[in-house]
Design a protein around this motif. Structure first.
Motif, mmCIF file in Angstrom:
data_model
loop_
_atom_site.group_PDB
_atom_site.id
_atom_site.type_symbol
_atom_site.label_atom_id
_atom_site.label_comp_id
_atom_site.label_asym_id
_atom_site.label_seq_id
_atom_site.Cartn_x
_atom_site.Cartn_y
_atom_site.Cartn_z
ATOM 1 N N ASP A 1 0.823 -1.218 0.000
ATOM 2 C CA ASP A 1 0.000 0.000 0.000
ATOM 3 C C ASP A 1 0.855 1.265 0.000
ATOM 4 N N HIS B 1 -4.439 2.969 -6.490
ATOM 5 C CA HIS B 1 -3.327 3.099 -5.543
ATOM 6 C C HIS B 1 -2.263 2.016 -5.762
ATOM 7 N N HIS C 1 -2.505 -6.574 -5.972
ATOM 8 C CA HIS C 1 -3.037 -6.930 -4.655
ATOM 9 C C HIS C 1 -4.480 -6.483 -4.461
HETATM 10 FE FE LIG Z 1 -4.167 -1.788 -1.037
#
Ligand SMILES: [Fe+2]
Length: 267
Positions: A70, A91, A123
């Motif tokens: 992330d 993202h 992901h």
């Molecule tokens: Fe994520």
């Protein structure tokens, strides 16, 4: 991958994230949320690696994936003040840009760099693409499962905190807490179809989307973890007390029980 590379990566990440704390409570709370999420996903992936009996080098590689999965979130929030990809940008792809711009993986072996970048890229996708090399697919599955384990925690924690003190809650509440849901989403969960984020309108819809993840969980150890933490039960209890939701509650409980029994002999 070795321990020194992991330490260097960790030091880079900590310093990088530190630069996003700018002072305003609302802004910093969003940064802290993702920093803590990253920490927890590292712990969950470690748990999964142990459950799968992976070796030390693969543990470290998986943790590197978790640490970076992330990394695009911080820049996403700085640019757009939201974590909703549909209202800002993807993202996962932003994460790849950050990794490239900072040369974070420059002294990694090409094969390991490939695994990490592919896992970060996919992901958050609704489904994993077909045809990934087996080893790459393993790390993609690991991060997708570890991420889901912690998202259950994040959503439940935030909902509880918001209920306790709506005026003191500084994080964004992206969906109204209405007592309605889209019945088509409930059917989708029972039929094992995935739900798109664009179909969500209320908090119950979000709960349905997340419950639908049980079909997209790769490892029984993940299901066991979510169930053992009480997160499944809390999600199910949060849905309305109607006949259709009762059917869903029975379905989810039985599905998890059957799968754990089938795949691990645990029930
Ligand atoms: Fe994520």
């Amino acid at each position: 991958m070795n321990a020194a590379q992991w330490q260097a990566l960790r030091a880079w990440f900590d310093a990088y994230v530190q630069g996003f704390y700018t002072g305003p409570a609302r802004h910093d709370a969003h940064i802290r949320l993702k920093q803590l999420h990253t920490q927890k996903v590292c712990e969950e992936i470690e748990y999964l690696c142990t459950a799968l009996g992976l070796d030390e080098s693969d543990h470290l590689l998986a943790e590197a994936v978790a640490l970076l999965h992330d990394v695009g979130r911080f820049e996403q929030y700085r640019r757009h003040q939201t974590f909703m990809d549909a209202r800002s940008e993807n993202h996962c792809l932003l994460g790849l840009e950050i990794i490239a711009a900072h040369g974070v993986l420059d002294d990694f072996e090409a094969s390991e760099r490939d695994v990490i970048l592919t896992a970060v890229r996919h992901h958050g996708a609704r489904v994993l693409p077909d045809g990934l090399p087996e080893r790459t697919a393993l790390f993609c599955r690991l991060i997708r499962d570890a991420d889901k384990i912690d998202i259950f925690r994040v959503v439940l924690d935030n909902y509880r905190r918001w209920k306790e003190s709506p005026e003191g809650f500084v994080l964004a509440v992206p969906f109204p807490d209405e007592d309605t849901y889209n019945p088509a989403l409930l059917e989708a969960v029972i039929e094992g179809r995935t739900i798109d984020y664009r179909e969500l309108r209320t908090i119950h819809d979000v709960r349905l989307l997340q419950l639908g993840w049980i079909h997209d969980i790769n490892f029984p150890a993940t299901l066991a973890r979510i169930r053992q933490r009480g997160h499944l039960a809390e999600f199910l209890a949060g849905l309305p007390a109607d006949e259709a939701c009762d059917r869903l509650r029975r379905y989810v409980t039985q599905y998890v029980k059957d799968r754990l029994l089938l795949e691990t002999g645990d029930h």
